[in-house]
Design a protein around this motif. Structure first.
Motif, PDB file in Angstrom:
ATOM      1  N   GLN A 266      -1.326 -38.821  35.131  1.00 54.90           N
ATOM      2  CA  GLN A 266      -0.325 -37.769  35.308  1.00 54.90           C
ATOM      3  C   GLN A 266       0.768 -37.853  34.256  1.00 54.90           C
ATOM      4  O   GLN A 266       1.345 -36.841  33.853  1.00 54.90           O
ATOM      5  CB  GLN A 266       0.271 -37.865  36.710  1.00 54.90           C
ATOM      6  N   THR A 267       1.047 -39.065  33.785  1.00 54.22           N
ATOM      7  CA  THR A 267       2.119 -39.248  32.802  1.00 54.22           C
ATOM      8  C   THR A 267       1.706 -38.855  31.385  1.00 54.22           C
ATOM      9  O   THR A 267       2.565 -38.570  30.548  1.00 54.22           O
ATOM     10  CB  THR A 267       2.589 -40.708  32.795  1.00 54.22           C
TER      11      THR A 267
ATOM     12  N   LYS B 167      -1.409 -33.254  31.215  1.00 54.16           N
ATOM     13  CA  LYS B 167      -0.887 -32.189  32.074  1.00 54.16           C
ATOM     14  C   LYS B 167      -1.910 -31.727  33.108  1.00 54.16           C
ATOM     15  O   LYS B 167      -1.531 -31.095  34.090  1.00 54.16           O
ATOM     16  CB  LYS B 167      -0.452 -31.002  31.205  1.00 54.16           C
TER      17      LYS B 167
ATOM     18  N   ASP C 175      -1.152 -32.918  36.721  1.00 55.57           N
ATOM     19  CA  ASP C 175       0.201 -32.683  37.238  1.00 55.57           C
ATOM     20  C   ASP C 175       0.241 -32.646  38.761  1.00 55.57           C
ATOM     21  O   ASP C 175       1.235 -33.034  39.373  1.00 55.57           O
ATOM     22  CB  ASP C 175       0.764 -31.370  36.673  1.00 55.57           C
ATOM     23  N   LYS C 176      -0.823 -32.175  39.396  1.00 54.66           N
ATOM     24  CA  LYS C 176      -0.838 -32.020  40.851  1.00 54.66           C
ATOM     25  C   LYS C 176      -1.614 -33.143  41.554  1.00 54.66           C
ATOM     26  O   LYS C 176      -2.108 -32.958  42.667  1.00 54.66           O
ATOM     27  CB  LYS C 176      -1.457 -30.669  41.210  1.00 54.66           C
TER      28      LYS C 176
END
Length: 389
Positions: free
Chosen positions: A22-23, A26, A29-30
Motif C-alpha cells: 500500500q505504501t 496505488k 490503496d484499499k
C-alpha cells in the motif's frame, strides 16, 4: 481443507505485506481493511496456538494472570469485529451460510478464558498452553496412520488396526508434510572448517532448517516483477538482513562482524515487519552484494541452472563484479594486510554472503518449479485409491 495453508494466508506476514504494498503501489490503496482482517485472525490463532510460556510474541504467550486482562480485552474487541463483518449483499457473516468458522473461533477464544478460570480455581494452575488442548495432535496421528499405507491413504479396518499396532510399538508419531498441521522439529548441520578461517567451529542452523517449511507453499515474489523495482529492492534488502544474520553465526572475527549489520535503515518492509526491534538490519555492502547477486540470477534462464558447475560459475561472475566495490575501508585494508589469499577475511566474507544468497534463491526457484507440476496421485487422490483403478 488444509488448516496449515489457511493460517499462512491469514497471518501477520500477509497483513504487513499488504501494508507494505500500500505504501509503494496505488493499486493497494484499499487494502487496509484486508490487512486488518488478516492481523486480527492471526492474533486469534496465536492465542489458541500457544506452545511455550517464553514466547516473545505478545499474542502467543501463555494464558496466565499477567496476560488474562490483555487477552480478555482483545477477545471482546475481536467478537465485536467478527459480528460486525458484512458480505457484499449487506448480510452479516455470522448470519450467512459461512458462519460456522467465525462463530467457532470466537467461542473457542471465550471458552479458553473460562477453562483457565476453572483450572486456576480448582487445580491452582498458574498458566495454560492453549496448543496442548488443540486437535493438532489428533491430526498428526491421523496423518501418520494414512502414511503407513503408502499410496493407499484410505485404509480398511484391518489395515487401520495393523498400522495402529505399529505406532504403538514404535511410539514415534510423525505426520506427513502434506498434513493439516506440522509437528515441531529442528534440524542442525555441522560444517567442515579449514584452519585460519573466520568461520567458527560451532553447530549453526542451516538454511534448510529455517527455510524448508516456508518454501513448500511460498510464492515467488521476485518472478512477479522481473525488473528491479522498488518492490524488489525492498524485498532484497529484507532478505539481506537474513543473510547477515546467518553470516554472523558462521564467523568468529569481530572486525568482520562489524561490516555485516547497520542499525539504521530506511527500508519500508523492514520497518513494517520489525517487531520489538528484533530484525537484523544489513549494512550497505551486504545489501549491495545481495542486490547484484539477484540481478545476475535474473539474467539466467531456469534451464541453465541445471548445468554442471552452475553455482560456481555464477559465484565467480558475481564476485568479479563486486569485489572492488565492497568493504573498501582503511580498517579492512589494515585488517587483511599480511593475510594469505586462502585466509583473506574479505575474500571469505564475500564468499559467505554470495553463496548463502545464491543457495537461498536457487532453492526457492527449484521449489517453485517442482510445485508447478501436479502429480497424478495428488490430482486424483480423492477419486481413486490407485492410479490404474
Amino acid at each position: 481443507m488444509n488448516v496449515r495453508l489457511a493460517t499462512q494466508v491469514l497471518s501477520s506476514s500477509v497483513s504487513k505485506a499488504l501494508t507494505f504494498c500500500q505504501t509503494i503501489d496505488k493499486e493497494f490503496d484499499k487494502s487496509s481493511a484486508t490487512a486488518e482482517f488478516c492481523l486480527k485472525i492471526n492474533n486469534a490463532f496465536d492465542i489458541l496456538n500457544c506452545r511455550t510460556k517464553f514466547s516473545k510474541n505478545p499474542y502467543n504467550q501463555a494464558l496466565s494472570l499477567n496476560t488474562f486482562d490483555k487477552y480478555e480485552h482483545f477477545i471482546n474487541e475481536f467478537e465485536t469485529y467478527i459480528y460486525g463483518l458484512q458480505l457484499t449483499d449487506g448480510c452479516t457473516v455470522v448470519n450467512s451460510l459461512r458462519k460456522t468458522g467465525f462463530i467457532g473461533l470466537v467461542w473457542g477464544l471465550k471458552n479458553l478464558l473460562i477453562c483457565f478460570n476453572t483450572l486456576r480455581q480448582n487445580y491452582n494452575m498458574e498458566y495454560v498452553l492453549s496448543y496442548k488442548m488443540s486437535q493438532d495432535h489428533l491430526e498428526t496421528f491421523f496423518s501418520a496412520m494414512r502414511s503407513r499405507g503408502g499410496y493407499n491413504n484410505n485404509p480398511s479396518a484391518k489395515e487401520f488396526k495393523t498400522s495402529y499396532k505399529k505406532l504403538l510399538v514404535h511410539h514415534h508419531v510423525s505426520g506427513s508434510q502434506y498434513g493439516n498441521c506440522l509437528p515441531e522439529s529442528m534440524f542442525t548441520t555441522k560444517q567442515n572448517i579449514i584452519p585460519d578461517s573466520i568461520i567458527q567451529d560451532t553447530d549453526t542452523d542451516s538454511i534448510d532448517s529455517e527455510q524448508d517449511f516456508g518454501f513448500q507453499n511460498d510464492h515467488d515474489y521476485f518472478h512477479t516483477h522481473f525488473n528491479v523495482s522498488a518492490f524488489v529492492e525492498n524485498i532484497t534488502e529484507y532478505i539481506s538482513g537474513f543473510i547477515a544474520k546467518k553470516a554472523l553465526k558462521q564467523i568468529n572475527c569481530d572486525v568482520c562482524k562489524g561490516y555485516l549489520v547497520d542499525n539504521k535503515t530506511n527500508n519500508i518492509l523492514i520497518n513494517i515487519k520489525d517487531r520489538n526491534n528484533a530484525l537484523t538490519k544489513p549494512s550497505k555492502d551486504v545489501f549491495y552484494l545481495c542486490s547484484v547477486s539477484e540481478k545476475w540470477i535474473r539474467c539466467k534462464q531456469v534451464k541453465d541452472m541445471y548445468k554442471n558447475n552452475f553455482i560456481n560459475k555464477l559465484y565467480l561472475q558475481i564476485k568479479n563484479d563486486v569485489y572492488r566495490s565492497v568493504f573498501n575501508t582503511s580498517t579492512m585494508d589494515t585488517h587483511i594486510s599480511g593475510q594469505t589469499s586462502f585466509t583473506n577475511h574479505k575474500e571469505q566474507l564475500i564468499s559467505i554472503i554470495i553463496n548463502t544468497y545464491i543457495t537461498l534463491r536457487l532453492r526457492s526457484i527449484a521449489k517453485q518449479t517442482e510445485n508447478s507440476k501436479i502429480s497424478i496421485r495428488k490430482k486424483f487422490t480423492k477419486l481413486i485409491t490407485f492410479r490404474n483403478e
